[in-house]
Design an enzyme around this catalytic site. Sequence first.
Site, mmCIF file in Angstrom:
data_model
loop_
_atom_site.group_PDB
_atom_site.id
_atom_site.type_symbol
_atom_site.label_atom_id
_atom_site.label_comp_id
_atom_site.label_asym_id
_atom_site.label_seq_id
_atom_site.Cartn_x
_atom_site.Cartn_y
_atom_site.Cartn_z
ATOM 1 N N LEU A 98 -12.268 -4.447 -12.168
ATOM 2 C CA LEU A 98 -13.746 -4.888 -10.851
ATOM 3 C C LEU A 98 -12.952 -5.782 -10.031
ATOM 4 O O LEU A 98 -11.817 -6.190 -9.833
ATOM 5 C CB LEU A 98 -14.788 -5.595 -11.942
ATOM 6 C CG LEU A 98 -15.378 -5.232 -13.291
ATOM 7 C CD1 LEU A 98 -16.235 -5.741 -13.457
ATOM 8 C CD2 LEU A 98 -15.970 -3.870 -12.917
ATOM 9 N N ASP A 99 -14.050 -5.047 -9.195
ATOM 10 C CA ASP A 99 -13.505 -5.639 -7.544
ATOM 11 C C ASP A 99 -13.630 -7.472 -7.410
ATOM 12 O O ASP A 99 -14.917 -7.926 -8.252
ATOM 13 C CB ASP A 99 -14.517 -5.319 -6.129
ATOM 14 C CG ASP A 99 -14.089 -3.787 -6.339
ATOM 15 O OD1 ASP A 99 -13.168 -3.511 -6.371
ATOM 16 O OD2 ASP A 99 -15.061 -3.101 -5.429
ATOM 17 N N LYS A 100 -12.802 -7.967 -6.801
ATOM 18 C CA LYS A 100 -13.112 -9.357 -6.933
ATOM 19 C C LYS A 100 -14.724 -9.831 -6.965
ATOM 20 O O LYS A 100 -15.361 -11.186 -7.760
ATOM 21 C CB LYS A 100 -12.154 -10.203 -5.200
ATOM 22 C CG LYS A 100 -12.388 -12.245 -5.140
ATOM 23 C CD LYS A 100 -12.143 -12.510 -4.300
ATOM 24 C CE LYS A 100 -12.017 -13.586 -3.795
ATOM 25 N NZ LYS A 100 -11.453 -14.160 -3.362
#
Length: 285
Positions: A98-100
């Site tokens: 997942l993106d940060k």
Amino acid sequence: SARASSGVRTGDRVEVAAIPAGAAYDPSSYKEGDAPEISVIFDDDEIIVVNKPAGMTVHPAPGHPNGTLVDALLARFPELAAMAEPDGVLRPGIVHRLDKDTSGVMVVARTPFSRTALSRQFKDRIVKKTYLAIVKGKLARDRLTIERPVGRHPIERKRMSVRSNAPRDAISHLTVLARFDPADGDEMGTSLVRVRPDTGRTHQIRVHLASIGHPCLGDPLYGGKSAGGGFFHRQALHALALSIAHPRSGERLEFVAPLPGDFDEFLATKLFAADARELRRWIEL
């Protein structure tokens, strides 16, 4: 060099590269409380399912060497260190990302067998993913499928785009769960959207939503200077649910990550208690 997915045949010779000094995880390097905490939704002998908070990078990378999901996992499940990869990158058990600044549910492999099995499920699109997004504006249609290939932006290399020179197919299914009227500093209103992607391209949902003129609130990369309404200091995107086949038993399992605080606070300002209960019922469908 062979790929991780390569088969081994009779007569093959297997050579394993040593992990560079300092790359291997030392279980004694963390004392209790040193690593970030992580909420574990489920774990057994084969898998770990976590609720990743916004602001946490999945594994060490340039600019983000510490405080990652991998750090949190290794502190709690030190046996994962046995699956460190020989290229010196510490990402044991990580089969998707997942993106940060995207929160929500992730599955982590606890054994090499499960890592291979889960990776194949993601590749074959057997895994079912459900996201929630709060976006700028009121979507006109209740349901919409976006089929726009996504790839690296031709000029801005940190961005992805539907106008890439080397795109890959990307499909996202959208369902509008609620539309909210404009509020202070918001001229367009907002929408709560459930997104079920068929593919898993980098930044896919954020790019797709922006491509139809409805970027996530608080998304600095794809929403310009779009405000987060005072609630979102990151893109308003949450990985709500993940459905997989258990690597060993084949049983279909679904895991749900509770709504994060910024989603709850935003919805509390828009809904009465009864409306909120009804909305949660729809969210889980």
